[in-house]
Design an enzyme around this catalytic site. Structure first.
Site, PDB file in Angstrom:
ATOM      1  N   LYS A 107       0.812  -1.214   0.000  1.00 20.17           N
ATOM      2  CA  LYS A 107       0.000   0.000   0.000  1.00 20.17           C
ATOM      3  C   LYS A 107       0.846   1.265   0.000  1.00 20.17           C
ATOM      4  O   LYS A 107       0.350   2.352  -0.319  1.00 20.17           O
ATOM      5  CB  LYS A 107      -0.934   0.008   1.218  1.00 20.17           C
ATOM      6  CG  LYS A 107      -2.035  -1.036   1.138  1.00 20.17           C
ATOM      7  CD  LYS A 107      -3.041  -0.860   2.258  1.00 20.17           C
ATOM      8  CE  LYS A 107      -4.198  -1.833   2.105  1.00 20.17           C
ATOM      9  NZ  LYS A 107      -5.226  -1.660   3.155  1.00 20.17           N
ATOM     10  N   GLU A 108       2.106   1.135   0.383  1.00 18.61           N
ATOM     11  CA  GLU A 108       3.033   2.266   0.388  1.00 18.61           C
ATOM     12  C   GLU A 108       4.220   1.899  -0.497  1.00 18.61           C
ATOM     13  O   GLU A 108       5.151   1.240  -0.037  1.00 18.61           O
ATOM     14  CB  GLU A 108       3.484   2.570   1.818  1.00 18.61           C
ATOM     15  CG  GLU A 108       2.335   2.962   2.734  1.00 18.61           C
ATOM     16  CD  GLU A 108       2.717   2.987   4.209  1.00 18.61           C
ATOM     17  OE1 GLU A 108       2.066   3.707   4.975  1.00 18.61           O
ATOM     18  OE2 GLU A 108       3.660   2.263   4.595  1.00 18.61           O
ATOM     19  N   ASP A 137       7.458  -1.158   9.816  1.00 23.79           N
ATOM     20  CA  ASP A 137       6.552  -2.011  10.578  1.00 23.79           C
ATOM     21  C   ASP A 137       6.123  -3.237   9.783  1.00 23.79           C
ATOM     22  O   ASP A 137       5.497  -4.138  10.333  1.00 23.79           O
ATOM     23  CB  ASP A 137       5.325  -1.219  11.041  1.00 23.79           C
ATOM     24  CG  ASP A 137       5.417  -0.840  12.509  1.00 23.79           C
ATOM     25  OD1 ASP A 137       6.512  -0.966  13.077  1.00 23.79           O
ATOM     26  OD2 ASP A 137       4.408  -0.417  13.088  1.00 23.79           O
ATOM     27  N   SER A 445      -0.677  11.294  16.757  1.00 22.91           N
ATOM     28  CA  SER A 445      -0.024  12.606  16.766  1.00 22.91           C
ATOM     29  C   SER A 445      -0.990  13.714  17.163  1.00 22.91           C
ATOM     30  O   SER A 445      -0.648  14.605  17.950  1.00 22.91           O
ATOM     31  CB  SER A 445       0.577  12.895  15.387  1.00 22.91           C
ATOM     32  OG  SER A 445       1.579  11.951  15.073  1.00 22.91           O
TER      33      SER A 445
END
Length: 704
Positions: A107-108, A137, A445
């Site tokens: 996906k990335e 990850d 965040s």
């Protein structure tokens, strides 16, 4: 001797005056509207059922409640500028650690991640004060292979950028149309060197894509830390152009039976690993697809962090998220203009804006203590931070800029880093609670930034002329809605928890800053009044039940005034921020779509979690670009593929409004009661006009 200024803050006075005048006018109009509803709830002369009248009143009260939140953004907007030329010499600058997180190579895209890494390595900052950490990850072997390839390419890319003062230091962007301005009026030597670099980049890209095609994520693994490059491990005799920052690959331990806390867990692992390696007092966090577009961003941020009037309680400097693939007709509002050009500047005038999750320079000690407790940071340190003596020792020296020095990374340091990245290290500590990034919300965040403001820290927002960071926005309806569902669910959970800005926030922050956070956390509730208006109003139009005053009544002017006031205020904000009327129209349309789809599903997600029907899950946004979807998006056509389930409420509303509009208009023509039904007729028609592209996208086209 006069003190040299590093930054300036200017109140946007004309905008502030206009906003405050509008707030007064609009608030009086809203109170009049609500008075009309209350006055006629039992004694309306149109025989409107109390239940329907009451529902409309509830919707308008909710709109008012949410409107009050938005006024906090408009009360005191400010704009900031920086003067990096006034910074101290390079030798006196503090260290900066760059944190880049990736989770799934499918996906990335790995090549995008490596471009982000390369752009971070090429920041205009002393190489011996800069360190780049990639958290993988996914634990994919292909990512480890790719970062080694990136390091090899960087040895020629970084000197090229420095020698020719290249601004666009992401190679993929540089070799595209975005880098055309860099090639104007260049020498023959430059052109020859550029040809060599381009050839080297093509080889690098081919090697990375080949490795990526063979790699996949590993979700059951031990921690692994590898130093990819370290100038400090060898005799540095090269000139400044050939120096490179520390580059480290981190894959923390992951086990299917152990909680890994998603991105917050990855960032906390990086905090500990970097603490015993480079131990810089400041960090910058980047999404893996958000590359550095201006190498001067670190120096710009230091204009705030090194300002003695601000540094004591300054937690982070937030930059806007700007996207390079936003089309001229931005149908999904991917540029998020309202956030980055209106709300963030408004929050900056109230002791700081929200943390966007990427593109911010943060003072590490803000994650460890409050501004008033810096001297107590080591109190019961092993209970708060864990048992690593190396990490505890790093806490003492991390805040002392004068003694900053890169460590020699021995095998023992690497082994300790892997221990710090293990699943068991955080057991019995305050990591994710009072220390580091919070585990109480999936929007790690944003929630952590909120907690920092509650502890007494402040933040600043800088919107420079040249975007410091560029990323890739969503280009289809599915990804846009999935992303917003995740945000709205996480934020509403905060709003309804013990950390609500209306209770916890008001006890620690100013009223206006709490209202700003209140808007973000309760924004999903927009879905309720939108649904009430979208269902009750057309049904009553169909059956001939008037919900608004007659056109000839003076009360009609109140309703029309509130509506027109809202539209004009929105139009003013759009135009004054440099956007067009088409942007205003697109924002009106996408607000309607998102309110009855993503915000509704986000609210339902919170309800189901509260009932124990579902558990918290992390939805990773797909950052791989589909060429067919991109072409559709650039043409301004909605793409609903994969999003049909999310569109069910909107589809039903559009069908309902269409049928009710046809039946209602027939009734009005027959009964000739235009005056009392005009408000509902206008509302139905306006919704239908907004919904035309939706109908076109949902109706399947017949094959030739």
């Amino acid at each position: 001797m006069a003190r040299v200024s590093l930054n300036a803050c200017k109140l946007e006075l004309p905008r502030t005056i206009i906003n405050r005048i509008h707030i007064i006018f609009h608030f009086i109009a809203i109170l009049s509207l609500l008075y009309y509803r209350a006055l006629n709830i039992f004694s309306n002369d149109k025989s409107v059922p109390i239940f329907l009248w009451g529902l409309m009143a509830i919707a308008e009260i909710m709109f008012t409640f949410l409107w009050i939140f938005t006024q906090a953004f408009r009360w005191r907007p400010v704009a900031r500028t920086v003067f990096p030329e006034n910074l101290p010499a390079d030798a006196e600058l503090p260290g900066v650690d760059v944190f880049i997180c990736t989770a799934d190579p499918t996906k990335e895209p790995t090549i995008e991640v490596m471009n982000t890494v390369l752009s971070a390595m090429a920041l205009d900052y002393p190489s011996d004060k800069l360190s780049v950490y990639l958290s993988d990850d996914g634990g994919a072997a292909s990512t480890l292979c790719a970062i080694k390839e990136a390091c090899l390419f960087a040895k020629s890319w970084l000197p090229f950028c420095r020698e020719y003062d290249i601004k666009t230091r992401c190679p993929e962007a540089y070799f595209s149309k975005f880098g055309d301005d860099e090639r104007v009026l260049r020498s023959d030597d430059f052109k020859a060197d550029e040809a060599k670099i381009k050839s080297a980049y093509e080889v690098f890209k081919m090697n990375v894509e080949k490795a990526a095609s063979e790699g996949s994520a590993v979700h059951d693994r031990s921690a692994y830390v590898e130093v990819i490059h370290d100038d400090n491990s060898k005799d540095r005799k090269s000139d400044d152009n050939n120096k490179m920052p520390l580059l480290v690959y981190v894959a923390r331990e992951k086990r299917p039976t152990r909680p890994h806390r998603f991105k917050a867990g990855a960032l906390n692992a990086l905090l500990r690993v970097s603490g015993i390696m480079s131990n810089a007092p400041y960090i910058i966090v980047l999404d893996c697809d958000m590359y550095c577009n201006d190498p001067a961003s670190a120096r710009q941020a230091m204009c705030f962090h090194l300002d003695p009037q601000m540094s004591r309680d300054l937690s982070y400097v937030q930059y806007p998220q700007i996207f390079y693939n936003v089309s001229q007709n931005d149908i999904y509002d991917g540029q998020a203009r309202a956030a980055y050009k209106t709300r963030y500047q408004g929050m900056d005038g109230q002791r700081g804006t929200v943390c966007a999750g990427t593109g911010y320079y943060l003072n590490k000690k803000a994650l460890y203590c409050s501004p008033s407790q810096e001297d107590k940071i080591l109190y019961e340190a092993d209970v708060k931070f864990g048992s690593s003596m190396e990490f505890l020792a790093s806490l003492i020296s991390s805040t002392n800029v004068d003694t900053f020095e890169m460590k020699k990374l021995s095998k023992a340091v690497i082994e300790e880093a892997e221990t710090l990245a293990s699943c068991d290290y955080e057991k019995g500590t305050q990591w994710g609670k009072e220390i580091g990034y919070s585990y109480d919300c999936l929007l790690e965040s944003t929630f952590t930034g909120y907690r920092l403001h509650n502890k007494g820290w402040r933040s600043v927002y800088l919107y420079p002329k040249r975007p410091c960071f560029l990323g890739c926005t969503t280009i289809d309806m599915k990804d846009a809605l999935v992303q917003l569902i995740k945000w709205s669910s996480g934020l509403l959970q905060v709003g309804l928890s013990k950390f609500s800005p209306m209770t916890y926030g008001l006890s620690n922050m100013t009223v206006l800053q709490s209202l700003c956070y209140g808007y973000f956390t309760f924004m999903p509730l927009f879905s309720v009044p939108c649904l009430i208006y979208g269902i009750i109003s057309p049904l009553c139009f169909l059956t001939g039940i008037p919900l608004f005053p007659e056109v000839s009544s003076s009360w009609f002017a109140v309703f029309a005034g509130v509506y027109m006031s809202s539209l004009i205020q929105h139009l003013y904000e759009v135009v004054s921020s440099g956007s067009s009327i088409r942007t205003w129209w697109n924002e009106q349309r996408i607000f309607l779509i998102k309110s009855v789809t993503a915000l509704l599903f986000g609210s339902l997600d919170v309800l189901m979690k509260w009932l124990g029907i579902t558990k918290a899950s992390f939805r990773l946004t797909n950052k791989a670009v589909d060429q067919e979807k991109l072409e559709k998006y650039m043409k301004g056509k909605f793409d609903f593929s994969g999003a049909k389930m999310f569109m069910i409420p909107l589809t039903l509303l559009v069908i309902l409004n269409t049928l009710c509009f046809i039946g209602g208009m027939k009734r009005v023509i027959t009964m000739r009661n235009w005056g009392e039904m005009f408000g509902q007729a206008f509302l139905c028609s306006f919704i239908l006009v907004l919904s035309l592209p939706i109908l076109q996208g949902l109706i399947p086209k017949r094959n030739k």
